[in-house]
Design an enzyme around this catalytic site. Structure first.
Site: not given
Ligand SMILES: NC(=O)c1ccc[n+]([C@@H]2O[C@H](COP(=O)([O-])OP(=O)(O)OC[C@H]3O[C@@H](n4cnc5c(N)ncnc54)[C@H](O)[C@@H]3O)[C@@H](O)[C@H]2O)c1
Ligand SMILES: O=C(O)C(=O)C[C@@H](O)[C@H](O)[C@H](O)COP(=O)(O)O
Ligand SMILES: [Zn+2]
Length: 365
Positions: A122, A251, A186, A244, A248, A268, A144, A230, A240, A255
């Site tokens: 949990r 997105h 971003e 917040r 998005n 992404h 998130k 952020k 959100e 998305h």
């Molecule tokens: N939680 C949030 O608030 C939030 C915000 C934005 C995006 N996201 C999510 O994040 C994901 C995208 O993240 P991303 O763009 O980092 O993609 P990713 O995690 O797939 O990484 C991209 C690629 O780069 C490689 N890589 C990463 N760092 C490296 C380094 N230093 N050296 C060599 N290779 C490296 C990885 O292995 C991968 O192949 C999506 O799933 C998106 O939905 C979440």
């Molecule tokens: O942190 C947030 O809030 C965002 O919306 C950041 C976005 O860049 C990110 O891709 C996030 O995961 C999107 O959120 P979602 O709630 O639409 O899945």
């Molecule tokens: Zn994003």
């Protein structure tokens, strides 16, 4: 040069440290946080090959008892099935309530490790050590976490704030160029929604896609301003319920396009960039944003090497249908984040479907 940014959430505050070479201080940085001894470091094979041993050595030197697990790389593995595998490792190594999962990787590793930590027993501690530009400026901050459902992006998840975000910009040297470009979408987002000065600085830079190699303070400026934007937003609205949603921007359509193309055609950040152009065009058509400003946004997108058109062959009606799965939908109405000037946006559900269709048709590749 190093900087510390605070995310100020009642009972969940934490720091984001941006410091070159800080990967080797991971253990030390975690020591002050009063975490239990057991650590599960989650990464992927490529990132682990580059940085895993250094992270583990630092953790062990600080007295942590470390095991590690590598997820398969890529958005296609951001699934509940992968989370099950993290749980199996957590069970095998008897992770306890005081234990910590450390996410060493891009946004995919970060979102999944965060979700596993949010749900194991949990909720246990998570530390984010982002290695992609996108993860540094966005996904590691704000709590998130989650995975994709076969029908839509990030439909399963939880809010779970990290205990620490540790950003070592030096690891960007191994990040593939296309991934760096995707992360820049971003960054541009923060310029449009929140920080007009950041936007102007990006406009002034000649080497947006090469920044990690250029000896300048700009990468540090980008990381700190993006994280600060952020942190400002999340500190005011953790879950959100209002503000917040501006994070998005891009997105809503981004998305939909990402999931309709099965995460194979676009990264992404690339999909978000396309979504930002679409949202900007909608704002102009609705008389909310000036043409000169969207031209500035789109020029920046081109300079960063990001796509500006929809992938060829995408069915526009399917995109419009997929918008219904967006998490911002309220009483069946799709909400859009639309710019009103550089540095300011509004959230509205008053966007006629005909306007969305017209913009998508104009952007068809
Ligand atoms: N939680 C949030 O608030 C939030 C915000 C934005 C995006 N996201 C999510 O994040 C994901 C995208 O993240 P991303 O763009 O980092 O993609 P990713 O995690 O797939 O990484 C991209 C690629 O780069 C490689 N890589 C990463 N760092 C490296 C380094 N230093 N050296 C060599 N290779 C490296 C990885 O292995 C991968 O192949 C999506 O799933 C998106 O939905 C979440
Ligand atoms: O942190 C947030 O809030 C965002 O919306 C950041 C976005 O860049 C990110 O891709 C996030 O995961 C999107 O959120 P979602 O709630 O639409 O899945
Ligand atoms: Zn994003």
């Amino acid at each position: 040069m190093s900087s510390v940014i605070k995310v100020d959430i009642p009972e969940n505050s934490y720091e984001i440290t941006v410091a070159p070479g800080s990967l080797d201080q991971l253990g030390e940085q975690m020591t002050g946080l009063k975490l239990g001894k057991k650590v599960l470091l989650v990464s992927n094979p490529m990132i682990f090959k580059h940085y895993g041993e250094r992270a583990i050595a630092s953790l062990k030197n600080a007295g942590f008892d470390v095991v590690h697990y590598n997820l398969p790389p890529g958005e296609r593995y951001k699934t509940l099935n992968s989370i099950q595998k993290i749980y199996d490792v957590a069970l095998e190594h008897r992770l306890e309530r005081s234990s910590t999962m450390v996410a060493l990787g891009g946004g995919v590793v970060g979102d999944m490790t965060g979700f596993a930590a949010a749900t194991w027993l949990r909720g246990i501690n998570v530390v984010q050590v982002p290695t992609s530009l996108l993860a540094m400026v966005d996904s590691s901050v704000g709590g998130k976490t989650g995975v994709n459902h076969p029908q839509g992006k990030n439909l399963i998840g939880a809010f779970h704030q990290p205990s620490l975000v540790l950003i070592d910009p030096e690891v960007l040297k191994t990040l593939p160029a296309a991934e760096f470009r995707a992360g820049m979408a971003e960054v541009i987002k923060y310029g449009v929604i929140w920080d007009a000065e950041l936007f102007t600085q990006l406009e002034a830079s000649k080497h947006l896609d090469q920044l990690r190699y250029v000896k300048s303070d700009l990468i540090n400026y980008i990381l700190t301003h993006s994280c600060q934007a952020k942190a400002d937003v999340v500190s005011q609205d953790e879950k959100e319920s209002g503000l917040r949603a501006i994070l998005n921007y891009g997105h809503t359509i981004g998305h939909a396009v990402e999931s309709l193309t099965n995460y194979r055609l676009l990264k992404h950040g690339e999909a978000v960039g396309i979504g930002m152009i679409a949202a900007g065009e909608i704002a102009v058509k609705l008389g909310l944003w000036q043409k000169a400003d969207i031209e500035r946004q789109n020029a920046l997108m081109k300079k960063a090497g990001l796509p500006t058109k929809l992938p060829a062959g995408l069915d526009i009606a399917a995109i419009i249908d997929a918008l219904q799965l967006d998490k911002k939908v309220k009483s069946g109405k799709v909400q859009f984040v639309l710019p009103t000037q550089i540095g300011a946006v509004k959230v509205t559900d008053e966007v006629p479907t005909d306007t969305i269709r017209q913009v998508l048709e104009e952007m068809a590749g």
